[in-house]
Design a protein around this motif. Structure first.
Motif, PDB file in Angstrom:
ATOM      1  N   THR A 132      -4.940   2.407  15.130  1.00 36.39           N
ATOM      2  CA  THR A 132      -4.882   2.619  16.668  1.00 36.39           C
ATOM      3  C   THR A 132      -5.888   3.642  17.094  1.00 36.39           C
ATOM      4  OG1 THR A 132      -2.597   1.945  16.824  1.00 36.39           O
ATOM      5  CG2 THR A 132      -3.514   3.148  18.600  1.00 36.39           C
ATOM      6  N   ALA A 133      -6.789   3.434  18.071  1.00 36.04           N
ATOM      7  CA  ALA A 133      -7.530   4.356  18.716  1.00 36.04           C
ATOM      8  C   ALA A 133      -6.717   5.254  19.460  1.00 36.04           C
ATOM      9  CB  ALA A 133      -8.522   3.764  19.561  1.00 36.04           C
ATOM     10  N   LEU A 134      -6.878   6.672  19.227  1.00 35.39           N
ATOM     11  CA  LEU A 134      -6.384   7.668  19.892  1.00 35.39           C
ATOM     12  C   LEU A 134      -7.322   8.157  21.024  1.00 35.39           C
ATOM     13  CD1 LEU A 134      -5.021   9.931  17.168  1.00 35.39           C
ATOM     14  CD2 LEU A 134      -3.881   8.279  18.536  1.00 35.39           C
ATOM     15  N   ASP A 135      -8.650   8.015  20.947  1.00 35.59           N
ATOM     16  CA  ASP A 135      -9.570   8.261  21.936  1.00 35.59           C
ATOM     17  C   ASP A 135     -10.891   7.738  21.476  1.00 35.59           C
ATOM     18  OD1 ASP A 135     -10.546  10.100  20.548  1.00 35.59           O
ATOM     19  OD2 ASP A 135      -9.972  11.945  21.305  1.00 35.59           O
ATOM     20  N   ASP A 136     -11.996   7.940  21.992  1.00 32.28           N
ATOM     21  CA  ASP A 136     -13.365   7.581  22.105  1.00 32.28           C
ATOM     22  C   ASP A 136     -13.675   7.664  20.273  1.00 32.28           C
ATOM     23  OD1 ASP A 136     -13.226   6.477  24.463  1.00 32.28           O
ATOM     24  OD2 ASP A 136     -14.571   8.011  25.200  1.00 32.28           O
ATOM     25  N   LYS A 137     -13.185   8.870  19.748  1.00 33.85           N
ATOM     26  CA  LYS A 137     -13.669   9.244  18.541  1.00 33.85           C
ATOM     27  C   LYS A 137     -12.707   9.398  17.178  1.00 33.85           C
ATOM     28  CE  LYS A 137     -17.577  11.872  20.157  1.00 33.85           C
ATOM     29  NZ  LYS A 137     -18.170  13.259  20.337  1.00 33.85           N
ATOM     30  N   TRP A 138     -11.354   9.577  17.893  1.00 32.48           N
ATOM     31  CA  TRP A 138     -10.541   9.668  16.849  1.00 32.48           C
ATOM     32  C   TRP A 138      -9.474   8.431  16.791  1.00 32.48           C
ATOM     33  CZ3 TRP A 138      -8.651  13.819  13.873  1.00 32.48           C
ATOM     34  CH2 TRP A 138      -9.506  14.970  13.864  1.00 32.48           C
ATOM     35  N   ILE A 139      -9.239   8.256  15.285  1.00 28.81           N
ATOM     36  CA  ILE A 139      -8.185   7.017  15.050  1.00 28.81           C
ATOM     37  C   ILE A 139      -6.926   7.321  14.267  1.00 28.81           C
ATOM     38  CG2 ILE A 139     -10.213   5.484  15.011  1.00 28.81           C
ATOM     39  CD1 ILE A 139     -10.158   5.381  12.055  1.00 28.81           C
ATOM     40  N   ARG A 140      -6.022   6.697  14.357  1.00 33.93           N
ATOM     41  CA  ARG A 140      -4.538   6.826  13.798  1.00 33.93           C
ATOM     42  C   ARG A 140      -4.391   5.733  13.120  1.00 33.93           C
ATOM     43  NH1 ARG A 140      -0.238   8.330  17.213  1.00 33.93           N
ATOM     44  NH2 ARG A 140      -0.160   6.158  17.888  1.00 33.93           N
ATOM     45  N   VAL A 141      -4.024   5.762  11.775  1.00 30.82           N
ATOM     46  CA  VAL A 141      -3.556   4.604  10.954  1.00 30.82           C
ATOM     47  C   VAL A 141      -2.174   4.902  10.123  1.00 30.82           C
ATOM     48  CG1 VAL A 141      -4.141   3.271   8.974  1.00 30.82           C
ATOM     49  CG2 VAL A 141      -5.985   4.290  10.141  1.00 30.82           C
ATOM     50  N   VAL A 142      -1.160   4.062  10.384  1.00 32.20           N
ATOM     51  CA  VAL A 142       0.135   4.050  10.090  1.00 32.20           C
ATOM     52  C   VAL A 142       0.078   2.936   8.753  1.00 32.20           C
ATOM     53  CG1 VAL A 142       2.472   3.742  10.122  1.00 32.20           C
ATOM     54  CG2 VAL A 142       1.085   4.772  12.308  1.00 32.20           C
ATOM     55  N   PHE A 143       0.499   3.586   7.559  1.00 33.05           N
ATOM     56  CA  PHE A 143       0.402   2.755   6.342  1.00 33.05           C
ATOM     57  C   PHE A 143       1.655   2.257   5.883  1.00 33.05           C
ATOM     58  CE2 PHE A 143      -3.843   5.100   5.913  1.00 33.05           C
ATOM     59  CZ  PHE A 143      -4.763   3.779   5.661  1.00 33.05           C
ATOM     60  N   GLU A 144       1.687   1.305   5.306  1.00 33.04           N
ATOM     61  CA  GLU A 144       3.150   0.858   4.728  1.00 33.04           C
ATOM     62  C   GLU A 144       3.241   1.513   3.509  1.00 33.04           C
ATOM     63  OE1 GLU A 144       2.571  -3.422   4.424  1.00 33.04           O
ATOM     64  OE2 GLU A 144       2.533  -3.678   6.303  1.00 33.04           O
ATOM     65  N   SER A 145       4.233   1.223   2.775  1.00 35.01           N
ATOM     66  CA  SER A 145       4.624   1.918   1.668  1.00 35.01           C
ATOM     67  C   SER A 145       3.413   1.701   0.412  1.00 35.01           C
ATOM     68  CB  SER A 145       5.952   1.606   0.879  1.00 35.01           C
ATOM     69  OG  SER A 145       6.964   1.762   1.679  1.00 35.01           O
ATOM     70  N   PRO A 146       2.831   2.490  -0.278  1.00 33.73           N
ATOM     71  CA  PRO A 146       1.750   2.138  -1.440  1.00 33.73           C
ATOM     72  C   PRO A 146       2.267   1.268  -2.463  1.00 33.73           C
ATOM     73  CG  PRO A 146       2.651   4.419  -1.746  1.00 33.73           C
ATOM     74  CD  PRO A 146       3.112   3.820  -0.371  1.00 33.73           C
ATOM     75  N   GLU A 147       1.392   0.363  -3.075  1.00 26.50           N
ATOM     76  CA  GLU A 147       1.866  -0.417  -3.934  1.00 26.50           C
ATOM     77  C   GLU A 147       0.791   0.070  -5.506  1.00 26.50           C
ATOM     78  OE1 GLU A 147       0.822  -4.661  -3.692  1.00 26.50           O
ATOM     79  OE2 GLU A 147       2.193  -5.086  -2.262  1.00 26.50           O
ATOM     80  N   LEU A 148       1.564   0.073  -6.417  1.00 23.97           N
ATOM     81  CA  LEU A 148       1.105   0.624  -7.754  1.00 23.97           C
ATOM     82  C   LEU A 148       0.962  -0.406  -8.785  1.00 23.97           C
ATOM     83  CD1 LEU A 148       0.061   2.797  -9.613  1.00 23.97           C
ATOM     84  CD2 LEU A 148       2.407   3.477 -10.155  1.00 23.97           C
ATOM     85  N   LYS A 149       0.090  -0.792  -9.434  1.00 30.19           N
ATOM     86  CA  LYS A 149      -0.082  -1.773 -10.462  1.00 30.19           C
ATOM     87  C   LYS A 149      -0.798  -1.207 -11.711  1.00 30.19           C
ATOM     88  CE  LYS A 149      -1.297  -5.336  -7.111  1.00 30.19           C
ATOM     89  NZ  LYS A 149      -2.129  -6.629  -6.997  1.00 30.19           N
ATOM     90  N   VAL A 150      -0.048  -1.022 -12.737  1.00 33.69           N
ATOM     91  CA  VAL A 150      -0.513  -0.663 -13.917  1.00 33.69           C
ATOM     92  C   VAL A 150      -0.151  -1.742 -15.116  1.00 33.69           C
ATOM     93  CG1 VAL A 150      -0.429   1.365 -15.753  1.00 33.69           C
ATOM     94  CG2 VAL A 150       0.138   1.809 -13.154  1.00 33.69           C
ATOM     95  N   GLY A 151      -1.353  -2.019 -15.664  1.00 33.60           N
ATOM     96  CA  GLY A 151      -0.993  -3.084 -16.729  1.00 33.60           C
ATOM     97  C   GLY A 151      -0.397  -4.385 -15.959  1.00 33.60           C
ATOM     98  N   GLY A 152       0.858  -4.919 -16.624  1.00 32.19           N
ATOM     99  CA  GLY A 152       1.400  -6.086 -15.971  1.00 32.19           C
ATOM    100  C   GLY A 152       2.433  -5.622 -15.079  1.00 32.19           C
ATOM    101  N   LEU A 153       2.618  -4.551 -14.819  1.00 29.59           N
ATOM    102  CA  LEU A 153       3.835  -3.812 -13.875  1.00 29.59           C
ATOM    103  C   LEU A 153       3.461  -3.653 -12.427  1.00 29.59           C
ATOM    104  CD1 LEU A 153       5.317  -1.164 -16.053  1.00 29.59           C
ATOM    105  CD2 LEU A 153       5.991  -3.669 -15.739  1.00 29.59           C
ATOM    106  N   GLU A 154       4.035  -4.089 -11.318  1.00 26.15           N
ATOM    107  CA  GLU A 154       3.515  -3.906  -9.999  1.00 26.15           C
ATOM    108  C   GLU A 154       4.886  -3.573  -9.122  1.00 26.15           C
ATOM    109  OE1 GLU A 154       1.923  -6.825  -6.505  1.00 26.15           O
ATOM    110  OE2 GLU A 154       1.501  -7.248  -8.437  1.00 26.15           O
ATOM    111  N   PHE A 155       4.917  -2.322  -8.388  1.00 25.87           N
ATOM    112  CA  PHE A 155       5.901  -1.906  -7.623  1.00 25.87           C
ATOM    113  C   PHE A 155       5.622  -1.248  -6.390  1.00 25.87           C
ATOM    114  CE2 PHE A 155       5.470   0.882 -11.020  1.00 25.87           C
ATOM    115  CZ  PHE A 155       5.413   2.090 -10.403  1.00 25.87           C
ATOM    116  N   GLN A 156       6.431  -1.202  -5.281  1.00 29.48           N
ATOM    117  CA  GLN A 156       6.124  -0.200  -4.250  1.00 29.48           C
ATOM    118  C   GLN A 156       6.922   0.905  -4.502  1.00 29.48           C
ATOM    119  OE1 GLN A 156       6.642  -3.178  -1.003  1.00 29.48           O
ATOM    120  NE2 GLN A 156       4.651  -2.442  -0.154  1.00 29.48           N
ATOM    121  N   TYR A 157       6.450   2.084  -3.745  1.00 30.74           N
ATOM    122  CA  TYR A 157       7.200   3.484  -3.855  1.00 30.74           C
ATOM    123  C   TYR A 157       7.111   3.992  -2.710  1.00 30.74           C
ATOM    124  CZ  TYR A 157       2.794   5.419  -4.765  1.00 30.74           C
ATOM    125  OH  TYR A 157       1.503   5.992  -4.648  1.00 30.74           O
TER     126      TYR A 157
END
Length: 248
Positions: free
Chosen positions: A189-214
């Motif tokens: 989302t643009a806050l003004d002409d130069k600043w932006i804000r980003v709201v992120f969902e939960s991160p995803e981690l993949k290691v080897g064959g494992l995959e999960f959110q936290y």
């Protein structure tokens, strides 16, 4: 655009408690004057914003360096800043004096920034994170002195997709043989002409064959201080400087 829990870092890669967190900074950063002859195209785009001001397009800039007889333009400054950060492990290997030199070039480039960088379509595409003035911000604990012993960063990528999606990914090798990655998807989302804000969902981690959110959601804020077809500079809310280079 720091242990393993979601906090915020700039428009950048993973939560500061793991990697970028959504701010380009561990706490709050989670991504003009005389006329310039810069020629890169930058027509207005629309990103969701609470602001509705429109200004005429223009590129304004001035460069002031120690020798008043010498003048340089944005192309030279871009080449200079990339030469200073290339091979630095995203800033980790630079001395205090070298970080200062990068900041000085970034300050000059800022004078060439378009008037409304958040509306510039050049923001879209895939970007490599090639520098941060706080080396542990993009990567969190993985990028600390101890973390780098066990985790070798392979890539830090930010993809900005129309109209308002950001996807961040940090890929790494653990102990030299186990590949993994952490990724985040967020809404810009643009806050003004130069600043932006980003709201992120939960991160995803993949290691080897494992995959999960936290963890949970995280939020970032970043000022776009310069953008062209090669690089994008960002400054987090607490002043951390980021340099992104467009992937080819």
């Amino acid at each position: 655009m720091t242990s393993m829990a979601a906090s915020a870092t700039s428009v950048a890669l993973l939560p500061s408690k793991l990697v970028f967190r959504g701010r380009f900074e561990q706490s709050r950063s989670k991504f003009l004057t005389p006329t310039s002859t810069s020629s890169f195209p930058c027509h207005s785009i629309s990103i969701s914003s609470p602001f509705h001001r429109r200004k005429p397009f223009g590129i304004q800039a001035s460069v002031s360096i120690s020798d008043p007889q010498v003048r340089t333009g944005p192309d030279d400054l871009v080449a200079s800043i990339l030469s200073k950060v290339t091979g630095s492990d995203r800033g980790v290997l630079l001395s205090e004096e070298q970080h200062k030199e990068v900041a000085e070039v970034a300050e000059e480039l800022q004078k060439y920034c378009v008037n409304e960088p958040v509306k510039c379509p050049l923001i879209f595409g895939a970007w490599d994170v090639v520098y941060c003035s706080v080396p542990t911000s993009p990567g969190g604990g993985y990028r600390s002195a101890v973390g780098r012993i066990f985790f070798k960063t392979k890539e830090m990528i930010q993809a900005v997709e129309a109209p308002d999606t950001i996807k961040n990914k940090v890929s790494f090798s653990a102990l030299g043989f186990l590949d993994g990655q952490v990724s985040l998807t967020g809404k810009l989302t643009a806050l003004d002409d130069k600043w932006i804000r980003v709201v992120f969902e939960s991160p995803e981690l993949k290691v080897g064959g494992l995959e999960f959110q936290y963890g949970g959601e995280s939020e970032v804020q970043l000022q776009i201080t310069y953008i062209d077809d090669k690089v994008r500079l960002g400054k987090g809310s607490r002043g951390s400087l980021f340099v992104f280079q467009r992937r080819v």
